[in-house]
Design an enzyme around this catalytic site. Structure first.
Site, PDB file in Angstrom:
ATOM      1  N   PRO A   2      40.262  37.862  17.589  1.00  0.00           N
ATOM      2  CA  PRO A   2      40.247  36.759  16.401  1.00  0.00           C
ATOM      3  C   PRO A   2      41.224  37.009  15.300  1.00  0.00           C
ATOM      4  O   PRO A   2      41.382  38.171  15.065  1.00  0.00           O
ATOM      5  CB  PRO A   2      38.957  37.035  15.803  1.00  0.00           C
ATOM      6  CG  PRO A   2      38.021  37.394  17.220  1.00  0.00           C
ATOM      7  CD  PRO A   2      38.886  38.413  17.934  1.00  0.00           C
ATOM      8  N   GLU A   3      42.039  36.053  15.025  1.00  0.00           N
ATOM      9  CA  GLU A   3      43.119  36.068  13.891  1.00  0.00           C
ATOM     10  C   GLU A   3      42.437  35.651  12.640  1.00  0.00           C
ATOM     11  O   GLU A   3      41.071  35.133  12.528  1.00  0.00           O
ATOM     12  CB  GLU A   3      44.265  35.436  14.592  1.00  0.00           C
ATOM     13  CG  GLU A   3      44.805  36.108  15.560  1.00  0.00           C
ATOM     14  CD  GLU A   3      45.298  37.586  15.705  1.00  0.00           C
ATOM     15  OE1 GLU A   3      45.431  37.752  14.490  1.00  0.00           O
ATOM     16  OE2 GLU A   3      45.518  37.891  16.580  1.00  0.00           O
ATOM     17  N   ARG A 113      33.443  45.407  24.001  1.00  0.00           N
ATOM     18  CA  ARG A 113      34.311  46.455  24.195  1.00  0.00           C
ATOM     19  C   ARG A 113      34.566  47.496  23.158  1.00  0.00           C
ATOM     20  O   ARG A 113      35.160  48.514  23.251  1.00  0.00           O
ATOM     21  CB  ARG A 113      35.956  45.730  24.195  1.00  0.00           C
ATOM     22  CG  ARG A 113      35.920  44.513  25.296  1.00  0.00           C
ATOM     23  CD  ARG A 113      37.328  43.979  25.248  1.00  0.00           C
ATOM     24  NE  ARG A 113      37.372  42.868  26.033  1.00  0.00           N
ATOM     25  CZ  ARG A 113      38.339  42.177  26.380  1.00  0.00           C
ATOM     26  NH1 ARG A 113      39.597  42.457  26.024  1.00  0.00           N
ATOM     27  NH2 ARG A 113      38.484  41.121  27.259  1.00  0.00           N
ATOM     28  N   ARG A 158      65.938  42.104   8.730  1.00  0.00           N
ATOM     29  CA  ARG A 158      65.342  42.331  10.064  1.00  0.00           C
ATOM     30  C   ARG A 158      66.181  41.416  11.090  1.00  0.00           C
ATOM     31  O   ARG A 158      66.249  40.240  10.942  1.00  0.00           O
ATOM     32  CB  ARG A 158      63.937  41.863  10.045  1.00  0.00           C
ATOM     33  CG  ARG A 158      62.897  42.825   9.068  1.00  0.00           C
ATOM     34  CD  ARG A 158      61.516  42.045   8.815  1.00  0.00           C
ATOM     35  NE  ARG A 158      60.685  42.945   7.853  1.00  0.00           N
ATOM     36  CZ  ARG A 158      59.604  43.504   8.634  1.00  0.00           C
ATOM     37  NH1 ARG A 158      59.312  43.335   9.826  1.00  0.00           N
ATOM     38  NH2 ARG A 158      59.054  44.367   7.645  1.00  0.00           N
TER      39      ARG A 158
END
Length: 277
Positions: A2-3, A113, A158
């Protein structure tokens, strides 16, 4: 996993049932998930009122206040965790590891899990930000701080591809694999392009695209992948609205080109080479 949208949907789902309620008890059935669940919660939480239900990145924060007790219950759903309300009479199943007992019902945390967390941070609400799991979190992409100027400056040094950088929770929190791919598609930016080779003008397109993608996902109830379901047992539908995600070899919905799939940082990336550059 889940984000941000899924966790925000969860937060909105449980908040009406939790806010202002007094905790009657806590039940710990698994001493350890990703980390040890503090045994002291069994003594600390009863009698506390839940005064706020917040989200920080992918973490749920329940601010609790009681006589001589002030702190924050920190919950992360891990890979497969979920929160749901059950009756007092419903017996726990194998993977039901933690209960927050209220007068009318029980908020039950299930995690097959065991990658989730249930932790405690003592002190006022602001103290939660100092917890080791939260202290390194980046900024919220739906906050006012998240702006094109900021993201352009943050990516100036970056040289890696933009998509994995957007998924770096130390920079920006909660932009998962689906949402990074979809945001870049909306902005017309290739996920392969180096972050420091994207112009300031194109960051003007990317930031609102990220906001729109996350907001659309929240409105759709998130994306139901693997074991994720809402606190009421329902599913999210954002994935069926996707422009490129999981559409390898299919026509691009914008230009008619062919959607491609590549691997980046161990994750599948979907994009249209014709209209993302």
């Amino acid at each position: 996993m889940p984000e941000l949208p899924e966790v925000e949907v969860c937060r909105r789902g449980i908040e009406p049932e939790l806010l202002g309620r007094v905790i009657e008890g806590a039940v710990i059935r698994a001493p350890k998930l990703r980390q040890v669940i503090p045994p002291a919660l069994v003594e600390l939480l009863p009698g506390c009122q839940i005064v706020a239900v917040r989200r920080r990145g992918k973490y749920l924060l329940l601010d609790c206040l009681g006589e001589g007790v002030e702190g924050c219950l920190i919950i992360h759903l891990g890979m497969s965790g979920k929160l749901r309300f059950v009756s007092h009479s419903q017996s726990p199943a194998k993977h039901d590891h933690f209960d927050l007992v209220l007068a009318e019902q029980v908020l039950r945390f299930t995690d097959p899990r065991r990658f989730g967390v249930v932790l405690w941070q003592p002190g006022p609400p602001a103290a939660a930000e100092s917890h080791p799991l939260l202290a390194t979190q980046g900024i919220e992409p739906l906050s006012d701080i998240f702006a094109a100027d900021w993201l352009h400056a943050a990516c100036a040094r970056r040289s890696g591809p933009i998509k994995p950088i957007l998924m770096d929770s130390h920079l920006v929190v909660g932009i998962g694999n689906i949402y990074a791919s979809e945001s870049l598609f909306r902005a017309g930016i290739s996920p392969l392009r180096a972050a420091n080779r994207i112009s300031r003008a194109r960051y003007d397109l990317l930031v609102p695209a990220i906001r729109e993608t996350l907001s659309a996902a929240i409105a759709a109830g998130g994306s139901s992948i693997r074991d994720y379901v809402h606190s009421d047992g329902g599913s999210g539908w954002f994935q069926i609205q996707a422009g490129v995600y999981d559409r390898d070899g299919q026509p691009c919905l914008r230009c008619g080109g062919v959607v491609k799939q590549v691997r980046q940082a161990g994750r599948s990336t979907y994009y249209c080479p014709s209209c993302q550059h």
